[in-house]
Design a protein around this motif. Structure first.
Motif, PDB file in Angstrom:
ATOM      1  N   VAL A  14       0.857  -1.178   0.000  1.00 47.99           N
ATOM      2  CA  VAL A  14       0.000   0.000   0.000  1.00 47.99           C
ATOM      3  C   VAL A  14       0.896   1.232   0.000  1.00 47.99           C
ATOM      4  O   VAL A  14       1.941   1.234   0.636  1.00 47.99           O
ATOM      5  CB  VAL A  14      -0.870   0.064   1.266  1.00 47.99           C
ATOM      6  N   GLU A  44      16.560   9.461  -3.774  1.00 49.33           N
ATOM      7  CA  GLU A  44      17.537   8.741  -2.955  1.00 49.33           C
ATOM      8  C   GLU A  44      17.085   7.306  -2.730  1.00 49.33           C
ATOM      9  O   GLU A  44      15.912   6.984  -2.887  1.00 49.33           O
ATOM     10  CB  GLU A  44      17.646   9.417  -1.575  1.00 49.33           C
ATOM     11  N   ASN A 156      18.773   6.152  -8.595  1.00 52.64           N
ATOM     12  CA  ASN A 156      19.106   7.053  -7.488  1.00 52.64           C
ATOM     13  C   ASN A 156      20.330   7.896  -7.851  1.00 52.64           C
ATOM     14  O   ASN A 156      20.846   8.640  -7.033  1.00 52.64           O
ATOM     15  CB  ASN A 156      19.315   6.294  -6.167  1.00 52.64           C
ATOM     16  N   PHE A 200       3.895   0.407   9.438  1.00 48.24           N
ATOM     17  CA  PHE A 200       4.862  -0.683   9.587  1.00 48.24           C
ATOM     18  C   PHE A 200       4.652  -1.443  10.894  1.00 48.24           C
ATOM     19  O   PHE A 200       4.856  -2.662  10.939  1.00 48.24           O
ATOM     20  CB  PHE A 200       6.303  -0.164   9.454  1.00 48.24           C
TER      21      PHE A 200
HETATM   22  N1  LIG Z   1       4.839   5.580   0.537  1.00 48.34           N
HETATM   23  C1  LIG Z   1       5.116   4.348   0.993  1.00 48.34           C
HETATM   24  N2  LIG Z   1       4.179   3.649   1.662  1.00 48.34           N
HETATM   25  C2  LIG Z   1       4.441   2.424   2.155  1.00 48.34           C
HETATM   26  N3  LIG Z   1       5.604   1.792   2.024  1.00 48.34           N
HETATM   27  C3  LIG Z   1       6.581   2.427   1.353  1.00 48.34           C
HETATM   28  C4  LIG Z   1       6.381   3.723   0.798  1.00 48.34           C
HETATM   29  N4  LIG Z   1       7.507   4.102   0.178  1.00 48.34           N
HETATM   30  C5  LIG Z   1       8.376   3.099   0.334  1.00 48.34           C
HETATM   31  N5  LIG Z   1       7.832   2.088   1.037  1.00 48.34           N
HETATM   32  C6  LIG Z   1       8.497   0.831   1.412  1.00 48.34           C
HETATM   33  O1  LIG Z   1       9.854   1.135   1.714  1.00 48.34           O
HETATM   34  C7  LIG Z   1      10.730   0.190   1.119  1.00 48.34           C
HETATM   35  C8  LIG Z   1      11.640   0.884   0.128  1.00 48.34           C
HETATM   36  O2  LIG Z   1      10.877   1.332  -0.988  1.00 48.34           O
HETATM   37  P1  LIG Z   1      11.347   1.086  -2.500  1.00 48.34           P
HETATM   38  O3  LIG Z   1      12.006  -0.229  -2.646  1.00 48.34           O
HETATM   39  O4  LIG Z   1      10.194   1.388  -3.393  1.00 48.34           O
HETATM   40  O5  LIG Z   1      12.450   2.257  -2.572  1.00 48.34           O
HETATM   41  P2  LIG Z   1      13.509   2.584  -3.712  1.00 48.34           P
HETATM   42  O6  LIG Z   1      13.471   4.069  -3.881  1.00 48.34           O
HETATM   43  O7  LIG Z   1      13.230   1.736  -4.908  1.00 48.34           O
HETATM   44  O8  LIG Z   1      14.882   2.187  -3.009  1.00 48.34           O
HETATM   45  P3  LIG Z   1      16.303   1.782  -3.696  1.00 48.34           P
HETATM   46  O9  LIG Z   1      16.833   3.011  -4.363  1.00 48.34           O
HETATM   47  O10 LIG Z   1      17.119   1.399  -2.503  1.00 48.34           O
HETATM   48  O11 LIG Z   1      16.028   0.668  -4.637  1.00 48.34           O
HETATM   49  C9  LIG Z   1       9.848  -0.883   0.471  1.00 48.34           C
HETATM   50  O12 LIG Z   1       9.675  -1.947   1.356  1.00 48.34           O
HETATM   51  C10 LIG Z   1       8.531  -0.154   0.244  1.00 48.34           C
HETATM   52  O13 LIG Z   1       7.441  -1.032   0.266  1.00 48.34           O
END
Ligand SMILES: Nc1ncnc2c1ncn2[C@@H]1O[C@H](COP(=O)(O)OP(=O)(O)OP(=O)(O)O)[C@@H](O)[C@H]1O
Ligand SMILES: [Mg+2]
Length: 279
Positions: A14, A44, A156, A200
């Motif tokens: 979600v 980031e 990133n 969480f």
């Molecule tokens: N707005 C949000 N609501 C709920 N969970 C989130 C949200 N944003 C990120 N998360 C959770 O935080 C974690 C990191 O998010 P995500 O993998 O999408 O980040 P990323 O920007 O792709 O990171 P990276 O650059 O390290 O790959 C995941 O487990 C994701 O489900």
């Protein structure tokens, strides 16, 4: 409202957030989901780039078709080309049988090219062609394959720097960033921290089937003050760690890792210094 995907179900992710920054991103997602315009998500590490890509796919009319993710940074250069485009049998040493690439697998759906900033120029040229024409050849084949795909990319890295250093093609950058989405770091949208904390806590309660847990007000203050270099992933990991290791119903400041407390101490000293100056 906390959840933007109806009833919370921890089996599917979600997208949480109520800050103006997140509402703006949700607004963009809703506007572009049904278009086929290419999206470039930057931000980031841990800011939610992948969850945004999933959200776009979920809200698009392609939702019943596959969402294929390629982590371009994690696949060795020598394998990436065949991973993306596939190859014919005997195309190179070790190609014992034909292989269907991810672009073909994503046909009618969405392809998510994660860590696009790590792709080498040799493959960037080929990606440019897929973006322009939606067509490519498997390695070792002359037959052109055309696919119906929606392309979402994320990085990133600061692609402006990579372009200036000659490591990333400018023409590819413009093709990718038709719809740019910039994920704000968590420290710039602190109003989302309490929502994410609850989310969480509930997530790990549901997974671990434990009783409801919470943070004391003081501990929550520390979490809000902290600057979260690892963004939401760091917050999620912290809450998982506490849920597993700390056998209490209410987590307090003393349960937080030391670096959080140092921050608090610095903050305290700074405000003490400011107060002294004011006197
Ligand atoms: N707005 C949000 N609501 C709920 N969970 C989130 C949200 N944003 C990120 N998360 C959770 O935080 C974690 C990191 O998010 P995500 O993998 O999408 O980040 P990323 O920007 O792709 O990171 P990276 O650059 O390290 O790959 C995941 O487990 C994701 O489900
Ligand atoms: Mg990611």
């Amino acid at each position: 409202m906390i959840s933007h995907a109806g009833k919370k179900d921890f089996r599917s992710e979600v997208f949480i957030g109520n800050s103006p920054e997140i509402l703006n991103i949700l607004n963009i997602i809703n506007k572009v989901a049904d278009e086929d315009a290419t999206i470039l998500i930057t931000g980031e590490s841990g800011t939610g780039k992948e969850i945004v890509a999933k959200e776009v796919h979920k809200k698009s009319r392609r939702r019943t078709e596959p969402l294929i993710t390629v982590n371009c940074g994690a696949i060795p250069f020598e394998l990436l080309e065949s991973e993306l485009f596939g190859h014919e049998r005997g195309a190179f040493t070790g190609a014992h049988r034909e292989r269907i690439g991810r672009f073909e697998l994503a046909d009618n759906g969405t392809i998510f090219l994660d860590e696009i900033g790590d792709v080498r120029p040799e493959i960037q040229v080929k990606l440019l062609r897929v973006l322009q024409k939606h067509s490519f050849e498997r390695i070792g084949s002359t037959q052109t394959i055309t696919v119906n795909i929606r392309i979402i990319a994320a990085t990133n890295k600061n692609l402006d720097h990579s372009i200036a250093e000659g490591k990333f093609r400018e023409d590819l950058f413009y093709r990718l960033s038709v719809i740019p989405i910039k994920m704000p770091p968590l420290r710039d949208r602190k109003s989302d921290i309490p929502l994410l904390v609850n989310h969480f806590l509930e997530k790990f309660q549901a997974i671990r089937k434990t009783k409801e847990k919470e943070f004391s007000n003081e501990a929550l203050d520390v979490l809000i003050q902290y600057d979260w270099p690892g963004n939401i992933r760091e917050l999620e990991n912290l809450i998982e760690r506490l849920s597993v290791l700390v056998d209490k119903r209410v987590f307090d400041v003393s349960d937080l890792p030391e670096n959080f407390l140092q921050k608090k101490q610095e903050g305290f000293e700074k405000s003490a210094a400011r107060l002294k100056k004011d006197i």
